[in-house]
Design a protein around this motif. Structure first.
Motif, PDB file in Angstrom:
ATOM      1  N   SER A 131      39.512 -12.594  -7.374  1.00 27.61           N
ATOM      2  CA  SER A 131      39.191 -12.703  -8.797  1.00 27.61           C
ATOM      3  C   SER A 131      40.468 -12.390  -9.588  1.00 27.61           C
TER       4      SER A 131
ATOM      5  N   LYS B 186      43.040 -18.881 -10.012  1.00 25.81           N
ATOM      6  CA  LYS B 186      42.398 -20.096  -9.486  1.00 25.81           C
ATOM      7  C   LYS B 186      41.944 -21.020 -10.617  1.00 25.81           C
TER       8      LYS B 186
ATOM      9  N   ARG C 181      28.396 -20.317 -11.313  1.00 23.85           N
ATOM     10  CA  ARG C 181      27.468 -19.185 -11.344  1.00 23.85           C
ATOM     11  C   ARG C 181      26.543 -19.259 -12.558  1.00 23.85           C
TER      12      ARG C 181
ATOM     13  N   PHE D  38      26.170 -10.917  -5.349  1.00 25.16           N
ATOM     14  CA  PHE D  38      27.424 -10.966  -4.596  1.00 25.16           C
ATOM     15  C   PHE D  38      27.302 -10.412  -3.171  1.00 25.16           C
TER      16      PHE D  38
ATOM     17  N   ARG E 125      26.714 -14.954  -1.598  1.00 23.21           N
ATOM     18  CA  ARG E 125      28.014 -15.630  -1.737  1.00 23.21           C
ATOM     19  C   ARG E 125      28.026 -16.885  -0.871  1.00 23.21           C
TER      20      ARG E 125
ATOM     21  N   ASN F 230      26.027 -19.562  -2.494  1.00 23.66           N
ATOM     22  CA  ASN F 230      26.789 -20.074  -3.639  1.00 23.66           C
ATOM     23  C   ASN F 230      27.841 -21.088  -3.181  1.00 23.66           C
TER      24      ASN F 230
ATOM     25  N   PRO G 201      36.076 -21.188  -6.474  1.00 25.08           N
ATOM     26  CA  PRO G 201      35.386 -19.903  -6.293  1.00 25.08           C
ATOM     27  C   PRO G 201      36.277 -18.930  -5.514  1.00 25.08           C
ATOM     28  N   ILE G 202      35.839 -17.676  -5.405  1.00 27.70           N
ATOM     29  CA  ILE G 202      36.587 -16.742  -4.547  1.00 27.70           C
ATOM     30  C   ILE G 202      36.453 -17.205  -3.087  1.00 27.70           C
ATOM     31  N   ALA G 203      35.222 -17.545  -2.687  1.00 29.82           N
ATOM     32  CA  ALA G 203      34.922 -17.995  -1.315  1.00 29.82           C
ATOM     33  C   ALA G 203      35.580 -17.075  -0.279  1.00 29.82           C
TER      34      ALA G 203
ATOM     35  N   LYS H 141      39.695  -9.552 -16.935  1.00 26.35           N
ATOM     36  CA  LYS H 141      38.320  -9.366 -17.409  1.00 26.35           C
ATOM     37  C   LYS H 141      37.886  -7.905 -17.346  1.00 26.35           C
TER      38      LYS H 141
ATOM     39  N   LEU I  56      37.395  -6.240 -14.769  1.00 26.96           N
ATOM     40  CA  LEU I  56      36.420  -6.034 -13.691  1.00 26.96           C
ATOM     41  C   LEU I  56      36.932  -5.078 -12.614  1.00 26.96           C
TER      42      LEU I  56
ATOM     43  N   LYS J  57      29.482  -3.167  -7.879  1.00 30.59           N
ATOM     44  CA  LYS J  57      29.451  -2.972  -6.419  1.00 30.59           C
ATOM     45  C   LYS J  57      29.971  -4.238  -5.730  1.00 30.59           C
ATOM     46  N   GLU J  58      30.263  -4.134  -4.471  1.00 31.86           N
ATOM     47  CA  GLU J  58      30.649  -5.299  -3.630  1.00 31.86           C
ATOM     48  C   GLU J  58      31.686  -6.157  -4.330  1.00 31.86           C
TER      49      GLU J  58
HETATM   50  S1  PPS Z   1      31.983 -16.040  -4.488  1.00 34.20           S
HETATM   51  O1  PPS Z   1      32.267 -14.818  -3.694  1.00 34.20           O
HETATM   52  O2  PPS Z   1      32.886 -17.114  -4.115  1.00 34.20           O
HETATM   53  O3  PPS Z   1      30.578 -16.418  -4.416  1.00 34.20           O
HETATM   54  O4  PPS Z   1      32.317 -15.640  -5.989  1.00 34.20           O
HETATM   55  P1  PPS Z   1      32.432 -16.605  -7.261  1.00 34.20           P
HETATM   56  O5  PPS Z   1      31.259 -17.479  -7.369  1.00 34.20           O
HETATM   57  O6  PPS Z   1      33.760 -17.265  -7.267  1.00 34.20           O
HETATM   58  O7  PPS Z   1      32.321 -15.605  -8.462  1.00 34.20           O
HETATM   59  C1  PPS Z   1      33.355 -14.768  -8.725  1.00 34.20           C
HETATM   60  C2  PPS Z   1      33.359 -14.399 -10.197  1.00 34.20           C
HETATM   61  O8  PPS Z   1      32.302 -13.496 -10.479  1.00 34.20           O
HETATM   62  C3  PPS Z   1      32.782 -12.327 -11.129  1.00 34.20           C
HETATM   63  N1  PPS Z   1      32.277 -11.195 -10.335  1.00 34.20           N
HETATM   64  C4  PPS Z   1      32.652 -10.824  -9.092  1.00 34.20           C
HETATM   65  N2  PPS Z   1      33.601 -11.273  -8.240  1.00 34.20           N
HETATM   66  C5  PPS Z   1      33.715 -10.682  -7.035  1.00 34.20           C
HETATM   67  N3  PPS Z   1      32.946  -9.664  -6.625  1.00 34.20           N
HETATM   68  C6  PPS Z   1      31.977  -9.177  -7.427  1.00 34.20           C
HETATM   69  N4  PPS Z   1      31.202  -8.178  -7.015  1.00 34.20           N
HETATM   70  C7  PPS Z   1      31.803  -9.758  -8.719  1.00 34.20           C
HETATM   71  N5  PPS Z   1      30.951  -9.530  -9.750  1.00 34.20           N
HETATM   72  C8  PPS Z   1      31.250 -10.402 -10.719  1.00 34.20           C
HETATM   73  C9  PPS Z   1      34.267 -12.445 -11.246  1.00 34.20           C
HETATM   74  O9  PPS Z   1      34.512 -12.674 -12.611  1.00 34.20           O
HETATM   75  C10 PPS Z   1      34.643 -13.688 -10.489  1.00 34.20           C
HETATM   76  O10 PPS Z   1      35.359 -14.599 -11.285  1.00 34.20           O
HETATM   77  P2  PPS Z   1      36.872 -15.077 -11.026  1.00 34.20           P
HETATM   78  O11 PPS Z   1      37.002 -16.369 -11.775  1.00 34.20           O
HETATM   79  O12 PPS Z   1      37.075 -15.264  -9.559  1.00 34.20           O
HETATM   80  O13 PPS Z   1      37.689 -14.007 -11.601  1.00 34.20           O
END
Ligand code: PPS
Length: 570
Positions: free
Chosen positions: A402, A406, A434, A443, A448, A451, A473-475, A512, A514, A524-525
Motif C-alpha cells: 500500500s 501502484k 474494493r 483483509f 484478499r 478479491n 491491487p496489493i495482491a 493515507k 494507514l 489489523k492485518e
Molecule cells: S488486496 O490485499 O490485494 O486484496 O488489497 P487491495 O484490494 O489492493 O486493497 C488495498 C487497499 O486497501 C486499504 N487497506 C489495506 N491494505 C492492506 N491491508 C489492510 N489491512 C488494509 N486496510 C485497508 C489500503 O488503502 C490499500 O490501498 P493501496 O492503494 O494499496 O494503498
C-alpha cells in the motif's frame, strides 16, 4: 494383441432407476463437482476408467500412489480422488450417500462414502508426479486448487455430463467399441493429442497405422489439458480439416473428455489403459509423452523416453501395444516427411522442421507458416484464435505494498496506452475494485484471495475480448497471483509488474495515514506491518520508484510491452 470388443462395465443404472434415484438424491447432501472432477466422473461412469468403480478409497489411494496398483493388484497409475473442502468434509461420515452435481446443479451421480481422509499431498506429489514442485501443473493443482480432504466410495451413475459442443464426435468406450465392431476394425492404433495436428503428425499417424496394419483413431483430449494450450474448440476445427487428408475409411476421430495431469510416464500408462477400455489395440507414445515442461530449476521433470520405457514394461499386462512415435522431419529435396532416424543421406539433403515454440512465435508475430509445415485450413483456424500479439488483449498486473505507487503508475500507464489508441483500456485499481466489486470483503487471507480472483476474472474477460486490463491491487499472495496468471494466459499475455518500493519508504510517505494507524494497532492485518507480502520471484518487470518519477516508471512498462510485442508497430 487380441482384440476384445465386448462391452466394458459402466456405472450407470437403468433409465427408470435413474429417474427414481434422481428424485431421492435431491434430499442428499450435495457436492458441487469441480471441472476436473466432472471429467473424472464421466470416465468413471462410462467405463473409461474401468476397473474403477468410484473415487478411490484410502487403501486403493495409498496403493496407487506407492505402487501404481490398486489394493487388489490391478495396474492403475493415477489416483482418481474426490477432493472436498473442510466444511463439506465435516458434514460427511463414512456410510453416508452424497449427491454429485455439475456446475449447474444437475445431479450426475450419487456416491456412497466409504472413506474420508486427509491425504499427504507432498507424498502424492513426489510419488505420482516425481517431485513436490509447484512448477508441475498437477502439483500446483494438488496444493492450491484441490480441497484438503479426500472422500472415496462407489459411484452410481445417473446421467452423463451434458456437452453442447461436437456431440457427434463424442463417444463412450462402448460406443467406440460398437463402431469398431460395425466397421470390422480388428486392429486400431490410437493417437493421443492436446495440440493441433500439422503435416508431420498426419504423416506419422498414417505411417503408424500402416506399419501396424491397423486403422487409425485420432483421440484428442477435450477435457483439461496444460494451461496455455490452444482451446479445444479451435483444435477440433483443425482436426476436422486434417481428417479429410487421410485415405477414406482408414481413420476416424473421437473426442476424449479426460482431465490430463501431465504426469509423463505414469500418464502414458494411464492413457494406455483408458484407450484399451475404448477398444484400441495399439497406442502411439511419443518423446516426452504428456510432459509438464520444466521444473522450478529449469530442468525437465522426466527423461524424454521415461514414458515409453514405463509403458513398454507394462505393455503385456495392459494388453495394448505401444507404437513409438517417430520424429518426422521434412526433406526439402524429396518434398516429403521422413523419420529423422531413417534418413541416410542427412548431409546431402535439407532437413526442415518448425518447433512448437517457433510456431507460436510465428503466429504471435503474424509471420509466414509454410505449406510444407501445416495445412492452410489449420493455419487459418490458428490465426483466428491466435492473432498476432499486437492485436491480442493483455493484462498488466501491478503488485506492491500500500502506498508503493501502484495506482499512480497504473493511471499514467492507462493514459499513455489511451494516447496510443487501438484497444480499449480498463483500470482495475485496488481502491476502486474494493468499492465496486468487493465492497463486502475485508483483509483476511480468504477475502484478499477472493478479491484478487474477482479482479483476475474481470481481467481475463477483458483480455479474452481483446482489451487491455490494468490491475493495481496489493495482491500479497504468490499462489493467488499465479492462479490469476493461469486464468489470463490462456487468452493473452499476463505482465506482472512489481512496484518494489520498500516498506520503509511506503511508511515514510504514508499518504493515507494507514501505516500510522496500523502501527498503533487501529488497523489489523495490514500488509507489511501485521500481514505477509510474498515478493514476486520472477515478475516480467520490477520497478524501483525511489529514484524515478511516475512518468519514467510508466514508460518502463511501455518499453516492456513493446519488447514483448504487445503494442502495434513494435
Ligand atoms: S488486496 O490485499 O490485494 O486484496 O488489497 P487491495 O484490494 O489492493 O486493497 C488495498 C487497499 O486497501 C486499504 N487497506 C489495506 N491494505 C492492506 N491491508 C489492510 N489491512 C488494509 N486496510 C485497508 C489500503 O488503502 C490499500 O490501498 P493501496 O492503494 O494499496 O494503498
Amino acid at each position: 494383441m487380441a482384440q476384445n470388443l465386448a462391452p466394458v462395465p459402466e456405472l450407470y443404472v437403468s433409465y427408470d432407476s435413474a429417474q427414481k434415484l434422481k428424485v431421492e438424491a435431491g434430499d442428499l447432501l450435495s457436492h458441487d463437482l469441480t471441472p476436473r472432477q466432472i471429467c473424472d466422473l464421466e470416465l468413471l461412469m462410462n467405463g473409461g476408467f474401468n476397473p474403477l468403480k468410484g473415487f478411490l478409497g484410502e487403501e486403493d489411494y495409498d496403493s496407487v500412489v506407492e505402487t501404481m496398483r490398486l489394493a487388489d493388484g490391478s495396474l492403475w497409475p493415477m489416483p482418481i480422488t474426490l477432493d472436498v473442502g473442510q466444511t463439506f468434509a465435516d458434514q460427511v461420515e463414512p456410510g453416508q450417500d452424497i449427491a454429485l452435481r455439475d456446475q449447474e446443479g444437475v445431479i450426475l451421480a450419487t456416491m456412497t462414502v466409504t472413506d474420508k481422509w486427509v491425504p499427504n499431498k507432498a507424498r502424492e506429489a513426489e510419488k505420482v508426479f516425481g517431485a513436490d514442485d509447484s512448477a508441475h501443473p498437477a502439483v500446483n493443482y494438488l496444493h492450491n486448487t484441490a480441497g484438503p480432504v479426500y472422500l472415496g466410495g462407489p459411484v452410481t451413475g445417473i446421467q452423463q455430463p451434458v456437452h453442447y459442443d461436437f456431440k457427434a464426435r463424442r463417444d463412450t468406450p462402448n460406443e467406440l467399441r460398437a463402431t469398431f465392431r460395425k466397421l470390422g476394425w480388428r486392429k486400431v492404433v490410437a493417437f493421443q493429442t492436446r495440440n493441433p495436428l500439422h503435416r508431420a503428425h498426419q504423416e506419422l499417424t498414417f505411417r503408424a497405422a500402416r506399419e501396424s496394419q491397423a486403422n487409425l483413431l485420432i483421440h484428442p483430449i477435450v477435457g483439461m489439458t496444460k494451461p496455455g494450450d490452444v482451446d479445444h474448440f479451435t483444435r477440433v476445427r483443425c482436426y476436422e480439416a486434417v481428417l479429410d487428408k487421410y485415405p477414406g475409411s482408414t481413420t476416424t476421430m473421437s473426442l476424449l473428455n479426460l482431465a490430463m495431469r501431465m504426469a509423463g510416464p505414469r500418464e502414458a500408462v494411464w492413457h494406455g489403459l483408458i484407450r484399451k477400455n475404448h477398444g484400441v489395440t495399439h497406442f502411439i507414445v511419443g518423446r516426452d509423452h504428456a510432459g509438464p515442461g520444466k521444473n522450478s530449476q529449469g530442468e525437465d521433470f522426466y527423461g524424454p523416453y521415461d514414458a515409453q520405457e514405463l509403458f513398454k514394461q507394462h505393455e503385456a499386462e495392459m494388453g495394448i501395444e505401444m507404437v513409438p512415435f517417430k520424429h518426422m522431419v521434412y526433406v526439402q529435396e524429396r518434398a516429403q516427411y521422413e523419420p529423422m532416424d531413417e534418413i541416410e543421406d542427412k548431409d546431402e539433403v535439407t532437413i526442415l522442421n518448425i518447433s512448437g515454440t517457433e510456431l507460436r512465435r510465428r503466429l504471435q508475430e503474424g509471420l509466414e507458416i509454410p505449406e510444407w509445415f501445416s495445412f492452410p485450413e489449420v493455419v487459418t483456424e490458428l490465426r483466428k484464435t491466435r492473432p498476432p500479439r499486437a492485436n491480442q488483449g493483455f493484462t498488466v498486473f501491478f503488485t506492491g505494498f500500500s502506498g508503493s505507487g501502484k495506482s499512480t503508475i497504473a493511471n499514467a500507464l492507462m493514459v499513455k496506452l489511451m494516447e496510443a489508441g487501438g484497444r480499449p483500456v480498463t483500470l482495475l485499481d485496488g481502491d476502486v475494485v474494493r468499492k465496486n466489486l468487493s465492497s463486502e470483503l475485508g483483509f483476511s487471507k480468504e477475502h484478499r484471495d477472493l478479491n484478487i480472483r474477482r479482479i483476475g476474472f474481470v481481467a481475463s474477460e477483458i483480455t479474452k475480448n481483446g482489451g487491455i486490463a490494468i490491475c493495481a491491487p496489493i495482491a500479497p499472495y504468490a499462489t493467488t497471483r499465479r492462479a490469476v496468471r493461469e486464468d489470463i494466459e490462456s487468452h493473452g499475455a499476463f505482465v506482472e509488474v512489481h512496484i518494489a518500493t520498500s516498506l520503509e519508504e511506503c511508511e515514510r510517505r504514508d499518504r493515507k495515514g494507514l501505516y500510522k494507524m496500523a502501527r498503533e494497532g487501529k488497523i489489523k492485518e495490514f500488509t507489511g506491518i501485521s500481514d505477509p507480502y510474498d515478493v514476486p520471484e520472477n515478475p516480467e518487470l520490477r520497478i524501483e520508484t525511489e529514484s524515478s518519477d511516475v512518468d519514467h516508471c510508466a514508460h518502463q512498462v511501455i518499453l516492456k510491452l513493446e519488447q514483448m510485442g504487445l503494442l502495434a508497430g513494435s
